[in-house]
Design an enzyme around this catalytic site. Structure first.
Site, PDB file in Angstrom:
ATOM      1  N   PRO A  58       0.833  -1.209   0.000  1.00 11.56           N
ATOM      2  CA  PRO A  58       0.000   0.000   0.000  1.00 11.56           C
ATOM      3  C   PRO A  58       0.870   1.261   0.000  1.00 11.56           C
ATOM      4  CG  PRO A  58      -0.774  -1.569   1.635  1.00 11.56           C
ATOM      5  CD  PRO A  58       0.539  -2.083   1.126  1.00 11.56           C
ATOM      6  N   GLU A  59       0.607   2.145  -0.941  1.00 14.47           N
ATOM      7  CA  GLU A  59       1.303   3.429  -0.984  1.00 14.47           C
ATOM      8  C   GLU A  59       0.298   4.538  -0.665  1.00 14.47           C
ATOM      9  OE1 GLU A  59       4.070   4.311  -3.987  1.00 14.47           O
ATOM     10  OE2 GLU A  59       4.764   2.261  -4.224  1.00 14.47           O
ATOM     11  N   LYS A  82       2.421   7.632   5.090  1.00 17.32           N
ATOM     12  CA  LYS A  82       1.711   6.393   4.766  1.00 17.32           C
ATOM     13  C   LYS A  82       1.096   5.763   6.013  1.00 17.32           C
ATOM     14  CE  LYS A  82       5.216   5.158   1.911  1.00 17.32           C
ATOM     15  NZ  LYS A  82       6.036   4.232   1.109  1.00 17.32           N
ATOM     16  N   HIS A 138      -3.796  -3.515   1.170  1.00 20.11           N
ATOM     17  CA  HIS A 138      -3.205  -4.510   0.284  1.00 20.11           C
ATOM     18  C   HIS A 138      -4.304  -5.301  -0.431  1.00 20.11           C
ATOM     19  CE1 HIS A 138      -0.446  -7.539  -1.144  1.00 20.11           C
ATOM     20  NE2 HIS A 138      -1.178  -8.487  -0.596  1.00 20.11           N
ATOM     21  N   ARG A 155       1.877 -10.788   5.702  1.00 21.45           N
ATOM     22  CA  ARG A 155       3.325 -10.889   5.927  1.00 21.45           C
ATOM     23  C   ARG A 155       3.760 -10.416   7.317  1.00 21.45           C
ATOM     24  NH1 ARG A 155       6.309 -10.497   1.050  1.00 21.45           N
ATOM     25  NH2 ARG A 155       8.148 -10.682   2.359  1.00 21.45           N
ATOM     26  N   ARG A 199      19.982  18.764  -3.547  1.00 21.48           N
ATOM     27  CA  ARG A 199      20.396  17.431  -3.079  1.00 21.48           C
ATOM     28  C   ARG A 199      21.349  16.784  -4.069  1.00 21.48           C
ATOM     29  NH1 ARG A 199      17.731  16.754   2.082  1.00 21.48           N
ATOM     30  NH2 ARG A 199      15.999  18.222   1.928  1.00 21.48           N
ATOM     31  N   ARG A 251      16.464  -0.340  -5.008  1.00 24.05           N
ATOM     32  CA  ARG A 251      15.107  -0.787  -5.333  1.00 24.05           C
ATOM     33  C   ARG A 251      15.009  -1.113  -6.816  1.00 24.05           C
ATOM     34  NH1 ARG A 251      11.402   1.201  -1.481  1.00 24.05           N
ATOM     35  NH2 ARG A 251       9.892  -0.127  -2.534  1.00 24.05           N
TER      36      ARG A 251
END
Ligand code: ZN
Length: 291
Positions: free
Chosen positions: A2-3, A58, A98, A130, A171, A280
């Site tokens: 889930p984002e 989140k 999810h 999970r 950055r 990632r």
């Protein structure tokens, strides 16, 4: 996983259902999912009315009347499902997070970790296959001091273009790492980082400081567009989750690069590649997104 759009969907869907309900009981079969001592369950949670629901980054925050807050992180596979029974029939239900069968199954099931029993024959299930997700309770003072919350950068849905550019343009690290760093801006995960960088024709490995203000402004707009579009589609909720046979509503239907390695780029037909950036899996078009 889930984002931001999925978490926003949870909050929007549950807010009115939970507001005003009183917590009668809370139980778990997996103590790591409910990181609250028995004494705090009794003193801080039980008997309290839910006054509001909000999203921070989140995380989902359920505010209680006594100024304590249940803080929930869905992590990889968490979901919240609300069910209310009337005359033996399910009168109201909503689940999101999810996408798995537990959104629409009879509960509790084998993924259920925490059960909040509410008044009015309503129950909120925290399912998490999970087991990386968790629920904590924090007082309003603890929230102010919590690094979980006060180290988060501005929310991606709320930050304006000027501040976004200001926070990123100096950055030295690559732009994808910057987007995933929740202390710079909060709410972006892997899917939306890859999608917005593709939409902006920016290579994920580009140092943020080498991007022009115009490129960063464009990225800001594309990020908000893709997040809002996904929220409009309903994230991944019981409303659009149909069954386990691949009919999963519109969830992830919109993606152009995420997990599409080998498929043609929608702009130039070059096969999408998968590389590793910021540790990632990262998906990009090698022609549209040059370094
Ligand atoms: Zn392309």
């Amino acid at each position: 996983m889930p984002e931001l759009p999925e978490v926003e969907t949870v909050v929007l869907g549950l807010r009115e259902l939970l507001r005003g309900r009183v917590v009668k009981n809370i139980t778990t079969d997996w103590p790591k999912s409910l990181r609250v001592s028995d004494s705090r369950i009794k003193s801080d949670i039980l008997g309290q009315e839910i006054t509001g629901l909000r999203r921070v980054g989140k995380m989902i925050l359920i505010d209680l009347q006594n100024n304590n807050t249940l803080v929930i992180h869905l992590k990889m596979t968490g979901q919240l499902v609300y069910k209310k029974v009337k005359d033996g029939e399910s009168a109201e239900d909503f689940g999101a997070g999810h996408p798995s069968d537990s959104l629409i199954s009879r509960l509790p099931d084998k993924t259920t970790r925490v059960i909040l029993t509410l008044d009015g024959r309503a129950v909120l299930y925290f399912n998490d296959m999970r087991k990386f997700g968790w629920i904590k309770v924090l007082s309003s003072g603890e929230i102010e001091e919590s690094s979980l919350i006060n180290q988060l950068g501005p929310d991606l849905l709320k930050i304006d273009s000027k501040e976004f550019i200001q926070r990123l343009s100096k950055r030295g690290k690559n732009i994808k790492s910057c987007l995933l760093d929740q202390t710079i801006v909060s709410g972006c995960g892997n899917i939306y980082a890859d999608e917005s960088l593709w939409a902006s024709k920016i290579h994920p490995g580009m140092p943020a400081c080498e991007l022009t203000h115009k490129q960063l402004g464009n990225l800001h707009r594309n990020l908000q567009d893709v997040l809002r579009f996904s929220i409009k589609q309903g994230g991944s909720s019981s409303r659009n989750y149909v069954n386990a046979l691949g009919l999963k509503g519109k969830y992830l239907d919109f993606v152009n690069v995420y997990q599409k390695a080998g498929s043609p780029c929608a702009r130039c037909q070059t096969p999408i590649e998968r590389i590793v950036v910021a540790s990632r899996g990262t998906h990009l078009c090698p022609v549209c997104q040059k370094i």
